[in-house]
Design a protein around this motif. Structure first.
Motif, mmCIF file in Angstrom:
data_model
loop_
_atom_site.group_PDB
_atom_site.id
_atom_site.type_symbol
_atom_site.label_atom_id
_atom_site.label_comp_id
_atom_site.label_asym_id
_atom_site.label_seq_id
_atom_site.Cartn_x
_atom_site.Cartn_y
_atom_site.Cartn_z
ATOM 1 N N ILE A 26 17.688 -59.274 10.130
ATOM 2 C CA ILE A 26 17.783 -58.616 11.432
ATOM 3 C C ILE A 26 16.371 -58.320 11.911
ATOM 4 C CG2 ILE A 26 18.678 -56.644 12.725
ATOM 5 C CD1 ILE A 26 20.820 -56.318 10.563
ATOM 6 N N ASP A 27 16.030 -58.821 13.090
ATOM 7 C CA ASP A 27 14.694 -58.618 13.641
ATOM 8 C C ASP A 27 14.820 -58.082 15.069
ATOM 9 O OD1 ASP A 27 11.640 -59.412 13.276
ATOM 10 O OD2 ASP A 27 12.231 -59.967 15.315
ATOM 11 N N GLY A 28 14.152 -56.982 15.351
ATOM 12 C CA GLY A 28 14.153 -56.425 16.702
ATOM 13 C C GLY A 28 15.181 -55.357 16.949
ATOM 14 N N ALA A 29 15.782 -54.823 15.885
ATOM 15 C CA ALA A 29 16.833 -53.812 16.064
ATOM 16 C C ALA A 29 16.321 -52.558 16.765
ATOM 17 C CB ALA A 29 17.441 -53.433 14.716
ATOM 18 N N GLU A 30 15.005 -52.369 16.778
ATOM 19 C CA GLU A 30 14.454 -51.195 17.471
ATOM 20 C C GLU A 30 14.692 -51.258 18.975
ATOM 21 O OE1 GLU A 30 11.129 -54.286 17.348
ATOM 22 O OE2 GLU A 30 12.674 -53.537 15.968
ATOM 23 N N HIS A 31 15.072 -52.425 19.488
ATOM 24 C CA HIS A 31 15.334 -52.552 20.921
ATOM 25 C C HIS A 31 16.714 -52.021 21.324
ATOM 26 C CE1 HIS A 31 11.651 -54.673 21.437
ATOM 27 N NE2 HIS A 31 12.017 -55.733 20.761
ATOM 28 N N ILE A 32 17.553 -51.742 20.348
ATOM 29 C CA ILE A 32 18.883 -51.196 20.659
ATOM 30 C C ILE A 32 18.777 -49.674 20.743
ATOM 31 C CG2 ILE A 32 21.253 -50.926 19.833
ATOM 32 C CD1 ILE A 32 20.968 -53.679 18.539
ATOM 33 N N PRO A 33 19.152 -49.087 21.881
ATOM 34 C CA PRO A 33 19.030 -47.628 22.027
ATOM 35 C C PRO A 33 19.814 -46.884 20.948
ATOM 36 C CG PRO A 33 19.612 -48.675 24.119
ATOM 37 C CD PRO A 33 19.746 -49.723 23.074
ATOM 38 N N ARG A 34 19.227 -45.832 20.432
ATOM 39 C CA ARG A 34 19.905 -45.045 19.400
ATOM 40 C C ARG A 34 20.930 -44.088 19.992
ATOM 41 N NH1 ARG A 34 18.389 -44.884 14.108
ATOM 42 N NH2 ARG A 34 16.787 -46.411 13.558
ATOM 43 N N GLN A 35 20.889 -43.912 21.282
ATOM 44 C CA GLN A 35 21.914 -43.098 21.947
ATOM 45 C C GLN A 35 22.082 -43.589 23.380
ATOM 46 O OE1 GLN A 35 20.566 -39.057 21.811
ATOM 47 N NE2 GLN A 35 18.706 -39.439 22.981
ATOM 48 N N GLY A 36 23.220 -43.266 23.961
ATOM 49 C CA GLY A 36 23.494 -43.698 25.329
ATOM 50 C C GLY A 36 24.093 -45.091 25.371
ATOM 51 N N GLY A 37 24.634 -45.435 26.512
ATOM 52 C CA GLY A 37 25.300 -46.713 26.674
ATOM 53 C C GLY A 37 24.338 -47.888 26.700
ATOM 54 N N ALA A 38 24.842 -49.053 26.304
ATOM 55 C CA ALA A 38 24.074 -50.295 26.372
ATOM 56 C C ALA A 38 25.041 -51.462 26.254
ATOM 57 C CB ALA A 38 23.033 -50.375 25.257
ATOM 58 N N VAL A 39 24.673 -52.576 26.870
ATOM 59 C CA VAL A 39 25.424 -53.819 26.733
ATOM 60 C C VAL A 39 24.611 -54.756 25.848
ATOM 61 C CG1 VAL A 39 26.361 -55.839 27.929
ATOM 62 C CG2 VAL A 39 26.483 -53.588 29.010
ATOM 63 N N ILE A 40 25.226 -55.280 24.800
ATOM 64 C CA ILE A 40 24.601 -56.331 24.003
ATOM 65 C C ILE A 40 25.162 -57.660 24.483
ATOM 66 C CG2 ILE A 40 24.368 -57.378 21.726
ATOM 67 C CD1 ILE A 40 24.462 -54.618 20.501
ATOM 68 N N GLY A 176 16.278 -58.877 21.382
ATOM 69 C CA GLY A 176 15.170 -58.885 22.321
ATOM 70 C C GLY A 176 15.016 -57.580 23.072
ATOM 71 N N GLU A 177 13.949 -57.501 23.850
ATOM 72 C CA GLU A 177 13.695 -56.300 24.647
ATOM 73 C C GLU A 177 14.778 -56.124 25.698
ATOM 74 O OE1 GLU A 177 9.827 -56.315 26.320
ATOM 75 O OE2 GLU A 177 8.798 -56.476 24.376
ATOM 76 N N PRO A 178 15.172 -54.884 25.960
ATOM 77 C CA PRO A 178 16.239 -54.648 26.936
ATOM 78 C C PRO A 178 15.815 -54.963 28.365
ATOM 79 C CG PRO A 178 15.349 -52.563 26.122
ATOM 80 C CD PRO A 178 14.719 -53.641 25.313
ATOM 81 N N MET A 179 16.790 -55.371 29.141
ATOM 82 C CA MET A 179 16.610 -55.543 30.584
ATOM 83 C C MET A 179 17.300 -54.376 31.277
ATOM 84 S SD MET A 179 17.567 -59.607 30.793
ATOM 85 C CE MET A 179 17.545 -59.598 32.597
ATOM 86 N N HIS A 180 16.885 -54.094 32.492
ATOM 87 C CA HIS A 180 17.440 -52.951 33.215
ATOM 88 C C HIS A 180 17.915 -53.383 34.607
ATOM 89 C CE1 HIS A 180 16.133 -49.990 30.178
ATOM 90 N NE2 HIS A 180 15.106 -50.806 30.029
ATOM 91 N N PRO A 181 19.006 -54.122 34.667
ATOM 92 C CA PRO A 181 19.517 -54.538 35.984
ATOM 93 C C PRO A 181 19.965 -53.328 36.798
ATOM 94 C CG PRO A 181 21.115 -55.036 34.272
ATOM 95 C CD PRO A 181 19.877 -54.576 33.572
#
Length: 242
Positions: A26-40, A176-181
């Motif tokens: 697993i590489d880049g898991a730091e890009h997943i927010p530890r709290q709050g909503g997100a779409v993978i 990967g790094e998150p996008m913010h549409p």
């Protein structure tokens, strides 16, 4: 929302992969927010991808609620597990209800997993993707996080016999790094950018993958542009049309 089913399922999957020595990177898991909503938003090369995509979020201590076709929920074995893990049933003839359910989970701070290609890619490249992931993220005001999986196709993919007991298969999970549409964005442009990022992650996963086919017959799991015998994107599209 109590999670009585999900943790034991994850533990069982991890135990099975350990026994089979399926080395998971697993590489880049730091890009997943530890709290709050997100779409993978993840690529799709195997029937097992939801398991590995979910594992990709575990370093951030997140449980991912996947949008999956209704037929899986109708299965007498898989259905109770899917409902117990609070995944989201998608009826393709009436998708509004599932969209609203996913939106509600995002607004409640959950992580929702989607496979925007909609079906498994026979070419093992990223197909054209649908705009639902970025639209949903914008509506809920949450990020969309691109992800790529590689190696899972060797265990069970479309058009090949499943081999869930195959040992020593490496699996790569790149985040990967998150996008913010945002509302008002041009969905075509943002969706193309998401696909570009997913493709770049997949290209890197393939380039860094530690295994190579052991024989000419084993080249089936490599895409054509890397010397494999998987269908080209055009050939795969024709197979899907049939």
């Amino acid at each position: 929302m109590a999670d009585l089913v999900y943790p034991p399922v994850i533990a069982a999957a991890r135990t099975m992969f350990r026994v089979l020595d399926n080395r998971i990177r697993i590489d880049g898991a730091e890009h997943i927010p530890r709290q709050g909503g997100a779409v993978i938003a993840c690529n799709h090369v195997s029937y097992l991808d939801f398991i590995f995509c979910g594992l990709g979020a575990r370093p951030a201590k997140r449980l991912t609620r996947f949008m999956a076709k209704k037929e899986i929920f109708d299965n007498r074995i898989a259905g109770p597990l899917m409902r117990g893990m609070h995944h989201i049933s998608v009826d393709r003839s009436a998708g509004l209800a599932s969209y609203r359910e996913a939106l509600g989970k995002l607004q409640a701070g959950e992580v929702v997993g989607v496979f925007p290609e909609a079906t498994i890619s026979r070419s093992f490249t990223v197909k054209e993707i649908k705009s639902g992931a970025v639209r949903m993220a914008a509506a809920a005001n949450v990020p969309v996080v691109p992800m790529a999986l590689w190696g899972t196709q060797r265990l069970w993919t479309k058009g090949r016999p499943k081999d869930l007991t195959r040992r020593h298969v490496p699996v790569s999970i790149l985040v990967g790094e998150p996008m913010h549409p945002a509302k008002g964005d041009d969905w075509d442009i943002v969706t193309k950018e998401l696909r570009t990022r997913m493709s770049a992650l997949l290209d890197r996963a393939q380039a860094e993958y530690p295994d190579r086919p052991a024989s000419d017959e084993d080249r089936w799991w490599l895409p054509a542009h890397l010397g494999g015998t998987a269908p080209t994107p055009a050939e795969a599209a024709e197979l899907d049309r049939r």
